[in-house]
Design an enzyme around this catalytic site. Structure first.
Site, PDB file in Angstrom:
ATOM      1  N   GLU A  93     -13.658 -15.280  20.884  1.00 55.51           N
ATOM      2  CA  GLU A  93     -14.407 -16.101  21.838  1.00 55.51           C
ATOM      3  C   GLU A  93     -13.537 -17.299  22.204  1.00 55.51           C
ATOM      4  O   GLU A  93     -13.102 -18.051  21.334  1.00 55.51           O
ATOM      5  CB  GLU A  93     -15.711 -16.581  21.213  1.00 55.51           C
ATOM      6  CG  GLU A  93     -16.594 -17.297  22.225  1.00 55.51           C
ATOM      7  CD  GLU A  93     -17.626 -18.228  21.594  1.00 55.51           C
ATOM      8  OE1 GLU A  93     -18.646 -18.481  22.238  1.00 55.51           O
ATOM      9  OE2 GLU A  93     -17.399 -18.720  20.478  1.00 55.51           O
ATOM     10  N   ASP A  97     -19.168 -11.424  12.562  1.00 55.30           N
ATOM     11  CA  ASP A  97     -18.846 -12.667  13.249  1.00 55.30           C
ATOM     12  C   ASP A  97     -18.006 -13.500  12.288  1.00 55.30           C
ATOM     13  O   ASP A  97     -18.339 -13.612  11.113  1.00 55.30           O
ATOM     14  CB  ASP A  97     -20.146 -13.416  13.589  1.00 55.30           C
ATOM     15  CG  ASP A  97     -20.074 -14.105  14.930  1.00 55.30           C
ATOM     16  OD1 ASP A  97     -19.092 -14.833  15.159  1.00 55.30           O
ATOM     17  OD2 ASP A  97     -21.009 -13.937  15.739  1.00 55.30           O
ATOM     18  N   ASP A 110     -15.456 -16.562  16.446  1.00 55.79           N
ATOM     19  CA  ASP A 110     -16.154 -17.674  17.087  1.00 55.79           C
ATOM     20  C   ASP A 110     -15.171 -18.762  17.536  1.00 55.79           C
ATOM     21  O   ASP A 110     -14.318 -19.192  16.738  1.00 55.79           O
ATOM     22  CB  ASP A 110     -17.108 -18.252  16.027  1.00 55.79           C
ATOM     23  CG  ASP A 110     -18.122 -19.196  16.604  1.00 55.79           C
ATOM     24  OD1 ASP A 110     -18.929 -18.756  17.428  1.00 55.79           O
ATOM     25  OD2 ASP A 110     -18.119 -20.387  16.212  1.00 55.79           O
ATOM     26  N   HIS A 151     -25.946 -14.335  22.865  1.00 53.34           N
ATOM     27  CA  HIS A 151     -26.920 -15.238  22.250  1.00 53.34           C
ATOM     28  C   HIS A 151     -26.775 -16.672  22.751  1.00 53.34           C
ATOM     29  O   HIS A 151     -27.578 -17.519  22.370  1.00 53.34           O
ATOM     30  CB  HIS A 151     -26.762 -15.199  20.726  1.00 53.34           C
ATOM     31  CG  HIS A 151     -25.444 -15.760  20.282  1.00 53.34           C
ATOM     32  ND1 HIS A 151     -24.239 -15.140  20.564  1.00 53.34           N
ATOM     33  CD2 HIS A 151     -25.125 -16.888  19.614  1.00 53.34           C
ATOM     34  CE1 HIS A 151     -23.252 -15.873  20.083  1.00 53.34           C
ATOM     35  NE2 HIS A 151     -23.759 -16.946  19.501  1.00 53.34           N
ATOM     36  N   ASP A 152     -25.752 -16.957  23.549  1.00 55.76           N
ATOM     37  CA  ASP A 152     -25.554 -18.311  24.083  1.00 55.76           C
ATOM     38  C   ASP A 152     -25.890 -18.415  25.565  1.00 55.76           C
ATOM     39  O   ASP A 152     -25.707 -19.485  26.164  1.00 55.76           O
ATOM     40  CB  ASP A 152     -24.084 -18.741  23.912  1.00 55.76           C
ATOM     41  CG  ASP A 152     -23.687 -18.903  22.459  1.00 55.76           C
ATOM     42  OD1 ASP A 152     -24.553 -19.237  21.631  1.00 55.76           O
ATOM     43  OD2 ASP A 152     -22.491 -18.695  22.161  1.00 55.76           O
TER      44      ASP A 152
END
Ligand code: GLC
Length: 576
Positions: free
Chosen positions: A274, A111, A218, A348-349
């Protein structure tokens, strides 16, 4: 020189376009497997579970952040990009994990969180001194004209943060404010400054030399800030630099520069950006192979369809099936010729897909988890499996705010409560949509804490672990896990699953999700009943499939003219 040699080797290991046939598995380290009994998952824990991932058949691990971090946003606030947080282990542990994954033919993607650092990162600490050469690495700004620095309402503008009431934090040391569009612990880096960009690229090359196979980036579209970001004026386009999206004019330039400077395409690294707020148009630009920016992006469109546009975060609307499937189809068609899709329901969100889009009641959980997976994995693109999705893990039945851990959940709760929103409404939002649903510990077996830890876990285990767990799934040939194994194998074995043209059928049907995939003379028909009632198949509106070969189904002895609740079928049509 060393970099170059490693690069050559890496390229041999990673053939051109390998990520187009890959399935990625996301690990949220904090919740995957604890090995040292502190209640928090860690890297040696992940290494101890690699055989499980090999059995599932995934090609890549995306590791959510394990870098040094004060953990204000569970590691998405990094204070040292070149070290591992002691919570998760050591750099040596990570090197062991990478090597052990590679031994099993599994690649590993890090990440990359570079829209912002932690407020404890040395770059930021140094930048607090107005005379520092790093001052311009962040967006330091004075109070708004005429206002008293530090007084309420003096912030340079009124932008809120994603997880705090204001994007601006006052720093008494330097008498100015800095923006953190997520939270005060996550100050935004100033990508306009070329030194910042070079520092990030050097760090990425350092990780590539350590053998990582790519980066999940991210909120990468937020690195270029819209004009007017730090002033009171809005960008002339009206674009807001918020979590919901809003890129500035230099995004494509920065992404192309990063690609060139790190050698992302030269080394065939996997890159997924993302991009909240991205559209098909921005995604085409970012993923057009000729432009050398990214392989693929994570769009947010399909996970925002149940939000009220311009409404409060806790305002939710029903999501009719045609809205969801037409949105995915829009992306399939939009990126059919240029660019590439990433496919996800869970991460995870997000709340758990089976609870959100499926039916997590004991009667329908297994079938609906399988059918959602069938639909997603049979779209064209790279599928992402989020830990526990392959078990049909569900939302957690939390009833009080004390059970939540996420900075976002706590902030929504505080903000809504301050506005006098009724408690039931706030809790309804949290019980259906909180990010914490994805973050409860991975359910390995039926022992205490689901085999996750030997002590109290950092967040409660979902009490359904005695029935929903990996050990039980591995003993059941009809488990959700077994279905994911078959879907992953189908993608590996059939070019039509990877590359076939997508066509949505029955676009307005409110319970059936039906589509074809076509490559040369091969054609698949996917039929899915996304409801908890039986559904008749409108045979006259579907390709003839009476004699078609069933490649994978969720139920035995299906009737040709109807589907059981949450039944799905992947059929190979006879093209002769
Ligand atoms: C991304 C991450 C999310 C994090 C945010 C800020 O959306 O996925 O978990 O809170 O960025 O880094």
């Amino acid at each position: 020189m060393t970099d170059h040699l490693l690069g050559e080797e890496a390229r041999v290991l990673r053939p051109d376009g390998w990520w187009r046939s890959a399935v990625v598995y996301q690990i949220y380290p904090r919740s995957f497997q604890d090995s040292d009994g502190d209640g928090i998952g860690d890297i040696p824990g992940i290494t101890s579970r690699l055989d499980y991932l090999a059995e599932l058949g995934v090609d890549v691990i995306w590791l959510s952040p394990v870098y040094r971090s004060p953990q204000c946003d569970n590691g998405y606030d990094i204070s040292d990009y070149r070290d591992v947080d002691p919570l998760f282990g050591t750099l040596a542990d990570l090197e062991t994990l990478i090597a052990a994954a590679h031994e099993r033919g599994i690649r590993l993607v890090m990440d990359l969180v570079v829209n912002h650092t932690s407020d404890e990162h040395p770059w930021f600490i140094e930048s607090r001194d107005p005379a520092s050469p790093k001052r311009d690495w962040y967006f330091w700004r004075p109070a708004r004209p005429g206002a008293e620095p530090g007084a309420a309402g003096s912030e340079p503008n009124d932008r809120p943060a994603a997880f705090a009431p204001s994007a601006w934090t006052y720093d008494p040391v330097s008498g100015e404010y800095y923006p953190g569009i997520f939270s005060p612990g996550q100050p935004d880096l100033n990508w306009e400054n070329p030194e910042v960009r070079q520092a990030v690229y050097a760090m990425m090359r350092w990780w590539v030399d350590r053998g990582v196979d790519g980066f999940r980036m991210d909120v990468i579209n937020l690195i270029s800030k819209p004009i007017g970001f730090t002033t009171d004026a809005l960008d002339p386009s009206g674009v807001e630099p918020t979590y919901e999206g809003g890129s500035g004019p230099r995004l494509d330039e920065f992404l192309a520069e990063m690609n060139r400077e790190v050698g992302l395409d030269d080394l065939n690294l996997l890159t997924v950006g993302e991009m909240p707020g991205s559209t098909v148009e921005t995604a085409i630009r970012a993923t057009d192979p000729g432009r050398h920016e990214l392989n693929m992006v994570f769009t947010f469109e399909h996970v925002m369809l149940d939000r009220v546009p311009g409404g409060q975060r806790w305002d939710l609307v029903d999501l009719p099936l045609p809205v969801l499937k037409n949105n995915l189809a829009h992306w399939q068609l939009g990126l059919a010729d240029v660019g590439w899709n990433s496919l996800y329901f869970d991460n995870h969100d997000q709340a758990r897909a089976v609870s959100r889009f499926g039916d997590d009641s004991p009667e329908h959980r297994v079938a609906s988890a399988k059918t959602l997976a069938t639909v997603l994995h049979l779209h064209k693109g790279t599928p992402y499996v989020y830990q526990g999705e392959e078990l049909g893990m569900t939302n957690a039945p939390f009833t009080t705010i004390e059970q939540y851990r996420d900075i976002s959940a706590l902030n929504v709760h505080a903000a809504a409560t301050a506005l006098g929103v009724p408690a039931e409404r706030v809790m309804h939002f949290l019980t259906t949509r909180s990010r914490d649903h994805a973050r409860t510990p991975m359910q390995w077996d039926a022992t205490d804490t689901a085999g996750f830890t030997t002590t109290t876990p950092w967040i409660d285990v979902n009490p359904n672990y005695p029935t929903i767990n990996a050990a039980a799934a591995s003993e059941d040939a009809d488990s959700v896990f077994a279905h994911f194994q078959k879907l992953i194998a189908l993608r590996h074995d059939h070019a039509v699953v990877r590359e076939g043209r997508f066509e949505l059928l029955l676009p307005e049907h409110d319970r059936l999700w039906a589509f074809t995939r076509t490559l040369d003379d091969e054609r698949l028909l996917v039929l899915a009943n996304c409801s908890s009632r039986p559904a008749e198949l409108p045979l006259e509106d579907l390709p003839d499939h009476v004699d078609a070969e069933l490649l994978l189904g969720t139920h035995l002895n299906g009737r040709p003219d109807s589907l059981a609740p949450w039944e799905s079928r992947i059929l190979r049509l006879d093209q002769s």
